[in-house]
Design an enzyme around this catalytic site. Structure first.
Site, PDB file in Angstrom:
ATOM      1  N   ALA A 215       0.842  -1.200   0.000  1.00 19.72           N
ATOM      2  CA  ALA A 215       0.000   0.000   0.000  1.00 19.72           C
ATOM      3  C   ALA A 215       0.876   1.247   0.000  1.00 19.72           C
ATOM      4  O   ALA A 215       1.933   1.275   0.640  1.00 19.72           O
ATOM      5  CB  ALA A 215      -0.911   0.007   1.218  1.00 19.72           C
ATOM      6  N   LYS A 216       0.424   2.268  -0.715  1.00 20.46           N
ATOM      7  CA  LYS A 216       1.110   3.565  -0.637  1.00 20.46           C
ATOM      8  C   LYS A 216       0.426   4.345   0.484  1.00 20.46           C
ATOM      9  O   LYS A 216      -0.453   5.178   0.271  1.00 20.46           O
ATOM     10  CB  LYS A 216       1.031   4.311  -1.966  1.00 20.46           C
ATOM     11  CG  LYS A 216       2.013   5.481  -2.065  1.00 20.46           C
ATOM     12  CD  LYS A 216       2.086   6.012  -3.483  1.00 20.46           C
ATOM     13  CE  LYS A 216       3.006   7.217  -3.592  1.00 20.46           C
ATOM     14  NZ  LYS A 216       4.411   6.890  -3.296  1.00 20.46           N
ATOM     15  N   ALA A 217       0.813   3.989   1.706  1.00 17.51           N
ATOM     16  CA  ALA A 217       0.142   4.467   2.901  1.00 17.51           C
ATOM     17  C   ALA A 217       1.020   5.439   3.679  1.00 17.51           C
ATOM     18  O   ALA A 217       2.241   5.275   3.754  1.00 17.51           O
ATOM     19  CB  ALA A 217      -0.239   3.282   3.791  1.00 17.51           C
TER      20      ALA A 217
END
Length: 288
Positions: free
Chosen positions: A156-158
């Protein structure tokens, strides 16, 4: 220099364009306290967002991984991005799409009853590493390590995944470097704070296996370009001691684009033919 919160322009927020300075959130926004936020960074070239739809699709995937369903379809996100770029009169720019759990009935770790909100912003942004495209960026080696996928959704690009990035970049800048290289939890070479990394040895390219890092869209694009040029790309685990034998190095990312690296810690690299060629080829591709 004007701060990012005090500018003229328009921001798309929760379904409509509003004045830049009015794009605010409540202090009890869940994303501020618990990092329940995902985002995308994209470049606009000659009025066109490069790999726009792939970025919107990845935002949805990140939301799924974070148990945070994005309340807008991919098509709606695409429309919002186009509206923001046009409203701000931009042709070459950077676009940031961010979704987060807002304030609501919950104010603890759980936030199932809080709304998921979204905003789209665009602004002019030059080279991420300044003049490094000519000289090669200088990197520190971070003391922090990329975590195991068993501890956090690394695909995830979290926002939460970037906490150690900020800390490591600050430490690198204090040493006169422009970025830092992470190892992962096993000790393998991983990535920089906001970019994937590539190396060259004996005419072949080597890049870390993305099993504990984000498989960047620019990374995937560059691998495809290299293979089209007939250059062998070895996607594998890389030990840090191998840095001594690599001849060239570069970083890839939507913000970083393709940026050659001249030094990592005590290891040096030439800004060689392959690094220069792939940087120039990428520049042509994004404007084609």
């Amino acid at each position: 220099m004007t701060g990012y919160d005090d500018r003229d322009g328009k921001i798309w927020m929760d379904g409509k364009l509003i004045e830049w300075r009015d794009a605010n959130v409540h202090i009890l926004t869940h994303g501020l306290h618990y990092a329940s936020s995902v985002f995308e960074g994209e470049r606009v070239y000659d009025g066109k967002i490069f790999l726009s739809r792939k970025h919107s699709e990845r935002l949805h995937k990140s939301g799924e991984l974070m148990d945070m369903p994005i309340p807008y379809t991919v098509d709606e996100i695409e429309t919002a991005k186009a509206e923001v770029v046009a409203a701000n009169g931009l042709t070459d720019a950077y676009v940031r799409v961010v979704a987060w759990r807002g304030s609501g009935e919950d104010m603890g770790v759980s936030a199932a009853r809080n709304p998921v909100r979204m905003a789209v912003v665009a602004w002019s942004w030059g080279n991420y590493y300044g003049d490094a495209k000519m000289k090669g960026a200088k990197l520190d080696i971070a003391k922090w390590k990329r975590p195991s996928p068993e501890t956090i959704p690394t695909a995830a690009k979290a926002a939460g995944l970037y906490m150690i990035c900020t800390m490591s970049k600050h430490a690198a800048e204090a040493k006169g470097c422009s970025d830092a290289l992470f190892l992962d939890y096993r000790g393998y070479v991983a990535e920089a704070t906001g970019a994937n990394i590539f190396f060259v040895k004996d005419g072949e390219v080597h890049t870390p296996l993305p099993d504990a890092i984000l498989n960047g869209l620019t990374r995937q694009t560059v691998i495809g370009m290299l293979e089209e040029k007939g250059i062998k790309v070895n996607v594998r685990h890389i030990m840090p001691e191998e840095l001594a034998d690599f001849e060239q190095c570069w970083l890839t990312g939507s913000a970083a684009e393709v940026t050659p690296v001249g030094q990592i810690g005590d290891y040096t690299f030439e800004v060689g033919d392959i690094a220069r060629d792939i940087s120039e080829s990428y520049e042509k591709l994004v404007r084609s």
